[in-house]
Design a protein around this motif. Structure first.
Motif, PDB file in Angstrom:
ATOM      1  N   UNK A 117      56.698  40.837  17.426  1.00  0.00           N
ATOM      2  CA  UNK A 117      57.042  41.879  16.456  1.00  0.00           C
ATOM      3  C   UNK A 117      57.453  43.179  17.145  1.00  0.00           C
ATOM      4  N   UNK A 118      56.611  43.626  18.089  1.00  0.00           N
ATOM      5  CA  UNK A 118      56.878  44.947  18.683  1.00  0.00           C
ATOM      6  C   UNK A 118      57.997  44.925  19.716  1.00  0.00           C
ATOM      7  N   UNK A 119      58.095  43.824  20.497  1.00  0.00           N
ATOM      8  CA  UNK A 119      59.048  43.837  21.616  1.00  0.00           C
ATOM      9  C   UNK A 119      60.391  43.201  21.251  1.00  0.00           C
ATOM     10  N   UNK A 120      60.394  42.344  20.230  1.00  0.00           N
ATOM     11  CA  UNK A 120      61.649  41.664  19.903  1.00  0.00           C
ATOM     12  C   UNK A 120      62.198  42.120  18.559  1.00  0.00           C
ATOM     13  N   UNK A 121      61.373  42.057  17.511  1.00  0.00           N
ATOM     14  CA  UNK A 121      61.868  42.382  16.172  1.00  0.00           C
ATOM     15  C   UNK A 121      62.216  43.865  16.035  1.00  0.00           C
ATOM     16  N   UNK A 122      61.276  44.740  16.364  1.00  0.00           N
ATOM     17  CA  UNK A 122      61.540  46.175  16.164  1.00  0.00           C
ATOM     18  C   UNK A 122      62.810  46.645  16.875  1.00  0.00           C
ATOM     19  N   UNK A 123      63.031  46.300  18.156  1.00  0.00           N
ATOM     20  CA  UNK A 123      64.288  46.733  18.783  1.00  0.00           C
ATOM     21  C   UNK A 123      65.533  46.165  18.075  1.00  0.00           C
ATOM     22  N   UNK A 124      65.418  44.923  17.570  1.00  0.00           N
ATOM     23  CA  UNK A 124      66.589  44.316  16.934  1.00  0.00           C
ATOM     24  C   UNK A 124      66.955  44.992  15.613  1.00  0.00           C
ATOM     25  N   UNK A 125      65.947  45.522  14.903  1.00  0.00           N
ATOM     26  CA  UNK A 125      66.242  46.128  13.604  1.00  0.00           C
ATOM     27  C   UNK A 125      66.334  47.650  13.693  1.00  0.00           C
ATOM     28  N   UNK A 126      66.534  48.141  14.895  1.00  0.00           N
ATOM     29  CA  UNK A 126      66.529  49.590  15.091  1.00  0.00           C
ATOM     30  C   UNK A 126      67.474  50.362  14.144  1.00  0.00           C
ATOM     31  N   UNK A 127      68.719  49.883  13.924  1.00  0.00           N
ATOM     32  CA  UNK A 127      69.586  50.649  13.015  1.00  0.00           C
ATOM     33  C   UNK A 127      68.986  50.806  11.621  1.00  0.00           C
ATOM     34  N   UNK A 128      68.328  49.753  11.127  1.00  0.00           N
ATOM     35  CA  UNK A 128      67.711  49.842   9.803  1.00  0.00           C
ATOM     36  C   UNK A 128      66.544  50.821   9.823  1.00  0.00           C
ATOM     37  N   UNK A 129      65.813  50.844  10.929  1.00  0.00           N
ATOM     38  CA  UNK A 129      64.689  51.781  11.032  1.00  0.00           C
ATOM     39  C   UNK A 129      65.188  53.226  11.042  1.00  0.00           C
ATOM     40  N   UNK A 130      66.315  53.446  11.703  1.00  0.00           N
ATOM     41  CA  UNK A 130      66.893  54.798  11.726  1.00  0.00           C
ATOM     42  C   UNK A 130      67.253  55.223  10.301  1.00  0.00           C
TER      43      UNK A 130
END
Lengths: 274, 294
Positions: A181-194
């Protein structure tokens, strides 16, 4: 096509003038607000030759009258709301989209349905709930409920585009779940998090009704509530009030200036008002 | 292998539940249960200090007998009818014009500028407009004075105060919908515009026969969003007019707040909140129906 359009038509000129005029109407009140904020006017008969431009109002706002405290409250609550919303919504979106939870689509529909409910409907019971659990006049009352269905929906939409291959590869490598979750998913969805951070930031910073009801102690006011109270005083110092409005505007505006592209894209794609 | 796969799947489902759990608890505690409680309270007499007492439909009877409620309902509907078409049309025209004629730097600058009011809080916006709209010495009356127009009491005259609420709303909203429309216009297939050009269609014809039909789904979305957000207007009324003069700018949402937190009539206020909810759900239902028919 481009060359055909370069011809100047009278319609084009009229349109340009009208749109320019509209843009002027959009910023003129804000420029007026900024100019007034440097004055010490208690009457509105502005004589510009008597106006001395100084930063006294800003000094008052930052260092006096509990204003500084309310500004700090707003900053803390907004930052907490952004981090909290990103985390909770990203987790839920990941669970909904990538995990085989039984009955998840039904639950997701219930989540979506809560987005339709106006905030005034939940206002009274929410207030009573918060009173019961002792959260009135706290930061938690303001930021915890911000992590609603909208964020889950928005991130899930984006998560649909994340290939399962990444997750499967990590699982085969024996990568523990929290790391996936923290190392793979979060970086991949970064634009949505922004995008979600921007939405949450502006919504939280500008929110008014709930902070007005939930935090009634002077020391726990948010800046927007303090601004509103300042304006309802009878003996209003217009300069001070406009300086407070300027500060209230300046913080989301700074975000807008630095992240304009993400701002606009987030709205154009998400299209749902926070 | 099969058995291991099954436990693996069960384990994944378990992780999934853990991931969803925090957001589920938040939505349950702060959204779903409050909705149910709001409906329950609407059937009770409740003043926040003594326990809620069930009184059946009395709150609703009281609401439907109250002239303030009808003012609030009528004002809210009037407000929706004025703001939604004006802001939608302005957003559409500006987006289409900028996309069509102002692709350059100046167009981009105008687009960014028109968006700025969106990020101003309702309270700051109302505070600034309130100062500008002051009868004596307000900049708007000063400006009108140049043309020999006498001092207008903007916020003290019933019809004008209502108009001011609408204007501030429109000022704040156009940029938001314009950005959505702009993205929509940019998504219209170029071939359609070019085909229309080849057929010798005038700009007006192209607008009505190519642009508008292509933007229809966006228009539905924008109109629905606009109606729903206008139905909930509170901040601007609170800051600009306080519902006055008289009851000329009082709205349903404003009534919920004042009855609950100034008058401590929580049951009565809940009944109004439930009526507001029914209106919003009806709009969603209508929009859903219209969408499916197309």
């Amino acid at each position: 096509m481009e060359t055909a359009r370069k011809k100047i038509s009278p319609m084009g000129i009229i349109g340009t003038v009208l749109v320019s005029l509209f843009a002027l109407i959009c910023v003129a009140p804000l420029i007026y607000m900024l100019l007034m904020s440097f004055t010490q006017l208690r009457s509105l008969y502005i004589r510009w030759d008597e106006v001395t431009f100084n930063l006294r109002n800003y000094y008052t706002i930052i260092f006096k009258n509990d204003f500084g405290r309310s500004l700090l409250n707003s900053i803390i609550v907004t930052v907490l709301a952004c981090v909290w919303t990103d985390l909770v919504c990203a987790m839920a979106a990941y669970g909904f989209e990538k995990k085989p939870v039984p009955g998840k689509e039904k639950l997701f529909k219930i989540f979506l349905a809560t987005m339709m409910v106006p905030s005034q409907v939940t206002l009274i019971p929410l207030f009573l709930t918060m009173r019961k659990i002792g959260w009135l006049n706290s930061y938690a009352a303001l930021f915890v409920p911000m992590a609603g269905a909208f964020g889950v929906f928005m991130i899930r939409q984006f998560m649909k585009g994340v290939d399962d291959v990444y997750i499967e590869a990590a699982q085969i490598d024996g990568c523990p779940e929290y790391k996936i979750f923290f190392k793979i998913i979060l970086p991949l969805i970064q634009p949505a998090l922004v995008s979600l951070t921007i939405f949450t930031f502006v919504a939280c910073w500008n929110s008014f009704l709930w902070p007005l009801v939930a935090n009634t102690e002077n020391s726990m006011y948010t800046f927007t509530v303090a601004l509103s109270l300042l304006n309802s005083q009878h003996d209003t110092n217009y300069g001070l009030s406009m300086a407070a409005a300027t500060v209230s505007f300046a913080i989301p505006f700074a975000l807008y200036i630095t992240m304009q592209k993400q701002f606009i894209e987030g709205i154009a794609l998400g299209g749902v008002k926070g | 292998m099969k058995k291991r796969g099954l436990t693996g799947r069960k384990q994944q489902a378990f992780y999934g539940i853990l991931y969803i759990l925090p957001s589920f608890v938040i939505i349950l505690m702060f959204s779903i249960i409050p909705i149910i409680l709001a409906i329950y309270f609407s059937f009770t007499k409740y003043d926040m200090y003594s326990p809620a007492e069930f009184i059946g439909l009395q709150n609703y009877e009281g609401v439907f007998k109250s002239s303030t409620f009808y003012s609030a309902l009528w004002n809210t509907l009037k407000y929706v009818i004025v703001t939604v078409p004006v802001q939608t049309l302005l957003a559409l025209l500006i987006a289409v014009f900028i996309a069509d004629k102002m692709r350059g730097l100046y167009g981009a600058l105008l687009k960014s500028t028109i968006f700025i009011p969106v990020i101003v809080s309702n309270i700051a916006a109302a505070a600034v407009w309130k100062v500008m709209l002051k009868t004596r010495g307000g900049i708007i009356n000063n400006f009108l004075g140049l043309f020999g127009i006498g001092e207008v009491n903007w916020l003290g005259t019933k019809a004008l105060a209502f108009l001011c609420i609408c204007l501030v709303t429109i000022w704040k909203n156009v940029g938001y919908y314009m950005v959505i429309y702009y993205a929509g216009v940019m998504g219209i297939p170029k071939e359609q515009q070019e085909a229309a050009l080849m057929d010798g269609a005038s700009p007006a014809q192209r607008f009505w026969h190519v642009t508008v039909p292509n933007l229809r789904p966006i228009t539905y979305m924008i109109v629905t969003l606009g109606i729903i957000s206008s139905f909930q207007i509170f901040d601007i009324v609170y800051q600009l007019t306080g519902g006055g003069p008289g009851t000329s700018t009082i709205t349903l949402a404003y009534m919920v707040y004042t009855y609950a937190f100034s008058n401590q009539k929580l049951g009565y206020a809940s009944a109004i909140a439930v009526i507001l909810l029914l209106f919003v759900l009806a709009i969603h239902w209508l929009q859903d129906k219209v969408f499916k028919e197309r």
